[in-house]
Design an enzyme around this catalytic site. Structure first.
Site, short mmCIF file in Angstrom:
data_model
loop_
_atom_site.label_atom_id
_atom_site.label_comp_id
_atom_site.label_asym_id
_atom_site.label_seq_id
_atom_site.Cartn_x
_atom_site.Cartn_y
_atom_site.Cartn_z
N ARG A 1 58.02 -50.58 2.78
CA ARG A 1 58.49 -49.32 2.23
C ARG A 1 59.97 -49.48 1.88
O ARG A 1 60.74 -50.08 2.64
CB ARG A 1 58.36 -48.18 3.26
CG ARG A 1 56.94 -47.67 3.46
CD ARG A 1 56.38 -46.97 2.22
NE ARG A 1 55.06 -46.42 2.43
CZ ARG A 1 53.90 -47.04 2.17
NH1 ARG A 1 53.90 -48.27 1.68
NH2 ARG A 1 52.75 -46.45 2.39
N GLU B 1 60.69 -43.95 -5.52
CA GLU B 1 59.78 -44.52 -6.52
C GLU B 1 59.27 -43.42 -7.44
O GLU B 1 59.05 -42.29 -6.97
CB GLU B 1 58.60 -45.20 -5.82
CG GLU B 1 59.05 -46.39 -5.00
CD GLU B 1 57.90 -47.06 -4.24
OE1 GLU B 1 56.72 -46.68 -4.43
OE2 GLU B 1 58.19 -47.97 -3.44
N HIS C 1 55.05 -51.34 -6.68
CA HIS C 1 54.27 -50.94 -5.50
C HIS C 1 52.77 -51.23 -5.70
O HIS C 1 51.95 -50.31 -5.72
CB HIS C 1 54.51 -49.44 -5.20
CG HIS C 1 54.18 -49.07 -3.77
ND1 HIS C 1 54.82 -48.09 -3.09
CD2 HIS C 1 53.25 -49.55 -2.91
CE1 HIS C 1 54.32 -47.96 -1.88
NE2 HIS C 1 53.35 -48.86 -1.74
C1 GLV Z 1 50.49 -48.74 0.29
O1 GLV Z 1 51.68 -48.78 0.23
C2 GLV Z 1 49.78 -48.41 1.49
O2 GLV Z 1 50.39 -47.91 2.43
O3 GLV Z 1 48.56 -48.63 1.52
#
Ligand code: GLV
Length: 327
Positions: free
Chosen positions: A239, A268, A287
């Site tokens: 993150r 984001e 991401h």
């Molecule tokens: C993606 O970032 C997730 O947490 O699956």
């Protein structure tokens, strides 16, 4: 009797949608790219029994307040920092997520990012496309070796361990830092535990895999970056909030560390004018850790299954706040 209503905040794979449509009334925000506008979400949850969400939505107290009939929330993700879990728990609402099914896929992406950053693949691609390739040259686009190097994994959960297994295949020396020791990983992978500062100082690759919590907020900041080697490569596929992005930018700009590969950001999406994108020693992705076709399909089906179980009053496949079952 009217079927329970499920709000699905984004286009999802068809099979998952069909699973829901067979048994519920579904509202879908049909977009692949745009997140559901806040007013639409707040309006649609008013008579909803379930929300099928993802990492881009903020499921906070305002959403819970707007949804008096809500019985289950399920996110198509392993991370759930975008959901106010305390608030869900207070209301007795189970929150489902999708651990396990995405670990290997996310580790693949993490390792791809590591390799692409170390060997400067995006820069090399740009170089060829822009017609700048004149001849073979001894030091052209030289990068860092991966095999035999030291990798330090911060956050040795399922995904961290999957990254470590890949590192073992590259004969890397594996260090890790975690809240608790992982004797199985130490045994099976030869991974060695280190306090954070020691891991940062010893690693050629620092790979951040920790969830976003109060403890991990800005875990990597100016001080931590200053402990890393000048040729260290920093990889974040967890993150963005786990990193002080302004400090990372400064460290990369000043070449205090060698490069970074980032799949996640403090806020984001980032725009094309984000300062990090002015640096050649940064490789980015939007991401996409778990984004293989097979894994995203499995995640969507698992999320649908979590919702159907929640609506049926059964335990979800994976519940973040299992304490709600004790009430
Ligand atoms: C993606 O970032 C997730 O947490 O699956």
């Amino acid at each position: 009797m009217r079927k329970a209503k499920v709000v699905v905040t984004r286009n999802i794979p068809r099979r998952a949608l069909e699973m829901l449509q067979e048994r519920t009334e579904v509202f879908v925000w049909e977009s692949d790219e745009e997140i559901i506008p806040r007013d639409v979400l707040l309006r649609e949850v008013r008579d909803a029994a379930a929300i099928f969400t993802n990492v881009a939505d903020q499921i906070d107290r305002e959403v819970f307040d707007a949804a008096p009939h809500l019985r289950v929330v399920a996110t198509m993700a392993v991370g759930f920092d975008n959901i106010d879990i305390a608030e869900a728990t207070r209301r007795g609402i189970p929150v489902g997520h999708t651990p396990g099914v995405l670990s290997e896929t996310t580790a693949d992406l993490t390792f791809s990012l590591l390799m692409a950053t170390a060997r400067r693949i995006p820069e090399a691609d740009r170089y060829v496309r822009e017609g700048r390739w004149k001849s073979w040259s001894p030091m052209l686009l030289t990068g860092q070796d991966i095999y035999g190097a030291t990798i330090g994994i911060i956050g040795m959960g399922r995904i961290g361990e999957a990254v470590a297994r890949r590192a073992k295949g590259f004969d890397m020396n594996i260090l890790y830092h975690n809240r608790s020791r992982k004797p199985e990983a130490e045994e099976a992978l030869g991974a060695q535990y280190r306090p954070l500062d020691e891991l940062l100082a010893e690693s050629d690759y620092v790979v951040l895999m920790a969830p976003a919590t109060k403890e991990t907020n800005k875990l990597i900041g100016e001080r931590e970056l200053s402990l890393m080697k000048p040729d260290a490569i920093f990889i974040n596929a967890s993150r963005g909030t786990n990193v002080d992005e302004a400090a990372l930018y400064q460290a990369l700009k000043r070449k205090q560390i060698w490069a970074a590969g980032l799949d996640v950001f403090e806020t984001e999406p980032i725009g094309a004018d984000h300062p990090l994108l002015t640096l050649d020693n940064v490789v980015v992705a939007p991401h996409i850790g778990s984004a293989s076709i097979a894994t995203r399909t499995r995640m969507a089906q698992m999320t649908a299954e979590n919702i159907l179980r929640g609506l049926a009053g059964e335990k979800l496949l994976h519940t973040v706040n299992a304490v709600v079952y004790e009430k």
